[in-house]
Design a protein around this motif. Structure first.
Motif, PDB file in Angstrom:
ATOM      1  N   ASN A   1       6.251  -2.780   2.023  1.00 35.81           N
ATOM      2  CA  ASN A   1       4.956  -3.303   1.999  1.00 35.81           C
ATOM      3  C   ASN A   1       4.607  -4.509   2.640  1.00 35.81           C
ATOM      4  O   ASN A   1       5.301  -5.730   2.060  1.00 35.81           O
ATOM      5  N   VAL A   2       4.196  -4.814   3.655  1.00 34.25           N
ATOM      6  CA  VAL A   2       3.913  -5.823   4.271  1.00 34.25           C
ATOM      7  C   VAL A   2       2.351  -6.707   4.037  1.00 34.25           C
ATOM      8  O   VAL A   2       1.475  -5.920   4.441  1.00 34.25           O
ATOM      9  N   VAL A   3       2.309  -7.576   3.161  1.00 35.15           N
ATOM     10  CA  VAL A   3       1.002  -8.227   3.207  1.00 35.15           C
ATOM     11  C   VAL A   3       0.680  -9.228   3.791  1.00 35.15           C
ATOM     12  O   VAL A   3       1.288 -10.381   3.963  1.00 35.15           O
TER      13      VAL A   3
ATOM     14  N   SER B   1      -0.744  -5.739  13.152  1.00 39.00           N
ATOM     15  CA  SER B   1      -0.552  -4.651  14.069  1.00 39.00           C
ATOM     16  C   SER B   1       0.849  -4.402  14.277  1.00 39.00           C
ATOM     17  O   SER B   1       1.533  -3.328  14.612  1.00 39.00           O
ATOM     18  N   ARG B   2       1.713  -5.659  14.366  1.00 35.24           N
ATOM     19  CA  ARG B   2       2.998  -5.479  14.959  1.00 35.24           C
ATOM     20  C   ARG B   2       3.883  -5.099  13.580  1.00 35.24           C
ATOM     21  O   ARG B   2       4.920  -4.183  13.851  1.00 35.24           O
ATOM     22  N   ALA B   3       3.411  -5.461  12.369  1.00 36.04           N
ATOM     23  CA  ALA B   3       4.108  -4.954  11.289  1.00 36.04           C
ATOM     24  C   ALA B   3       4.109  -3.521  11.113  1.00 36.04           C
ATOM     25  O   ALA B   3       4.967  -2.671  10.801  1.00 36.04           O
ATOM     26  N   ASP B   4       2.718  -2.942  11.308  1.00 36.41           N
ATOM     27  CA  ASP B   4       2.348  -1.645  11.413  1.00 36.41           C
ATOM     28  C   ASP B   4       3.386  -0.711  12.525  1.00 36.41           C
ATOM     29  O   ASP B   4       3.979   0.259  12.111  1.00 36.41           O
ATOM     30  N   GLY B   5       3.641  -1.628  13.761  1.00 40.26           N
ATOM     31  CA  GLY B   5       4.215  -0.735  14.661  1.00 40.26           C
ATOM     32  C   GLY B   5       5.566  -0.725  14.431  1.00 40.26           C
ATOM     33  O   GLY B   5       6.566   0.177  14.860  1.00 40.26           O
ATOM     34  N   LEU B   6       6.267  -1.734  13.468  1.00 41.58           N
ATOM     35  CA  LEU B   6       7.430  -1.578  12.988  1.00 41.58           C
ATOM     36  C   LEU B   6       7.684  -0.646  11.892  1.00 41.58           C
ATOM     37  O   LEU B   6       8.938  -0.510  11.240  1.00 41.58           O
ATOM     38  N   GLY B   7       6.784  -0.133  11.465  1.00 47.46           N
ATOM     39  CA  GLY B   7       6.662   1.127  10.370  1.00 47.46           C
ATOM     40  C   GLY B   7       6.556   0.647   9.168  1.00 47.46           C
ATOM     41  O   GLY B   7       6.920   1.339   8.139  1.00 47.46           O
ATOM     42  N   ALA B   8       5.899  -0.599   8.824  1.00 40.64           N
ATOM     43  CA  ALA B   8       5.527  -1.059   7.468  1.00 40.64           C
ATOM     44  C   ALA B   8       4.271  -0.450   7.072  1.00 40.64           C
ATOM     45  O   ALA B   8       3.376   0.234   7.850  1.00 40.64           O
TER      46      ALA B   8
END
Ligand code: ADE
Length: 415
Positions: A206-208, A221-228
């Motif tokens: 979970n990345v806040v 967007s980049r955290a999402d792309g890394l699977g977070a």
């Protein structure tokens, strides 16, 4: 030539990094070539307070080739790349910056570049302009440029109070700056800093992301792309709704504090994560900041709460709380992308620093004609930067047919 750097022997290493970055800065390279021929900055002194990186070195070299006498100091005590500083000094450009310098040295270095009585100053966070409005009102440059959102906010407040002493060109307001540097630059480099500091697998965490401006959007967007699983904390309802429809969770800081594995603040505001949030965080939570100043995390409170603290890896410090929980802080809560990594990649700094070079030229071309307010570069220059980069990256730009132009013109005529 006066200068103050950590180690002049690092210059060869610095040269290689500057050259490598320069390969990916095609727009700036084109401007540099034109500057060499036209010398638009001849006889002028341009001093910069920017992160001392390989990308900034390419900007300084372009300005020098444009005829300017240039000098550089750091805009953050932790972001200086000492080898790059050495490379610039070896190339005859005065640099006043040492990685990890204390506050006193930081301001001595600001004074050292101002002592050159600049015609144009360049800021990333408005430090030169601030000093020019307090201790150094003896100096009045013909204009200044500003790189970052936080700096522009500081300067707008000064302009609105009627206190700005000279014109400022807000480079951050160019579309080719804030839509790219802030999103793609901060997005990638903040995640890069967190990964280098911790080497944790982002997927499944979970990345806040606290703040959903251009920078926060990029980080999410980049955290999402890394699977977070991305959680956004935002005070603005429109931005919060955008985040929701982008597919992120949207929560209050209190709720997010309890579920986050990694926290990244990008708000420009103070203590957005503070004691009440640290009290409920999970064991092993990692805190980082990608906003300009190191004020977004209330580290003094975490320090008070902690029984002990110690470095656990380079750029990662562990705070042990009395109940056994461990909270980790990356890059001392300073800009994680520059403290624990190398800042934005050259590809995106190409856009920002092409704007800076054009801004210096524009301020000199318009010397004496500008009000002491905040200006932005003309749209044609912004469009030129975008078109040149697109060409360098291999993209084709569609053009209107004469019929389409006539059709659009008929609409304008009717209004
Ligand atoms: N700000 C963010 N990244 C940077 C970089 N690579 N160089 C200079 N300033 C920056």
């Amino acid at each position: 030539m006066k200068h103050d750097i950590a180690n002049p022997h690092l210059s060869e290493l610095g040269d290689r990094r500057v050259e490598w970055a320069g390969r990916r800065m095609q727009v700036l390279a084109g401007i540099r070539e034109r500057f060499r021929e036209e010398r638009p900055l001849d006889g002028r002194t341009v001093v910069a307070c920017l992160h001392v990186t390989a990308e900034t070195a390419n900007l300084m070299l372009a300005l020098r080739d444009g005829g300017a006498e240039v000098a550089l100091c750091a805009s953050n005590p932790l972001s200086t790349q000492d080898d790059v500083a050495a490379s610039l000094v070896a190339a005859g450009i005065p640099v006043f910056a040492i990685r990890g310098e204390d506050d006193e040295t930081y301001y001595e270095h600001i004074d050292a570049v101002l002592d050159m009585e600049p015609d144009v100053t360049m800021d990333d966070g408005a430090d030169l302009v601030s000093v020019l409005h307090t201790r150094r009102t003896d100096l009045t440059p013909l204009g200044s440029t500003e790189e970052t959102t936080t700096g522009v906010i500081r300067l707008r407040a000064l302009a609105e109070a009627g206190d700005l002493r000279f014109p400022v060109l807000a480079v951050n307001d160019s579309d080719t700056k804030h839509l790219f540097d802030n999103r793609f630059g901060t997005g990638q480099s903040a995640m890069d800093g967190i990964i280098r500091a911790s080497n944790v697998l982002i997927a499944g965490l979970n990345v806040v992301v606290v703040g959903f401006g251009d920078c926060g959007r990029g980080v999410a967007s980049r955290a999402d792309g890394l699977g977070a699983r991305v959680v956004v904390v935002e005070i603005d309802p429109i931005r919060a709704l955008e985040a929701k429809l982008e597919g992120h969770e949207v929560m209050t800081a209190d709720d997010a504090a309890a579920v986050g594995d990694i926290f990244i603040t990008v708000t420009g505001n103070k203590h957005v994560l503070r004691r009440r949030h640290f009290e409920v965080m999970k064991d092993g939570a990692i805190l980082s900041n990608a906003g300009h100043f190191d004020i977004e995390l209330e580290l003094s409170a975490l320090d008070e709460m902690a029984e002990s603290r110690h470095p656990i890896r380079e750029h990662l410090e562990e705070y042990r709380l009395p109940d056994g929980r461990r909270v980790l802080v990356a890059a001392e809560g300073r800009l994680v992308n520059l403290g624990a990594a190398e800042g934005h990649p050259a590809d995106v700094m190409d856009l920002s620093f092409s704007n800076q070079a054009l801004a210096a030229e524009w301020l000199i071309q318009n010397a004496g004609k500008l009000d002491a307010t905040i200006h932005r570069l003309p749209k044609e220059l912004d469009d030129d930067v975008a078109a040149t980069k697109l060409e360098a990256l291999g993209g084709g730009l569609e053009v209107l047919t004469p019929e389409q132009e006539a059709y659009l013109a008929s609409w304008t005529e009717g209004t």
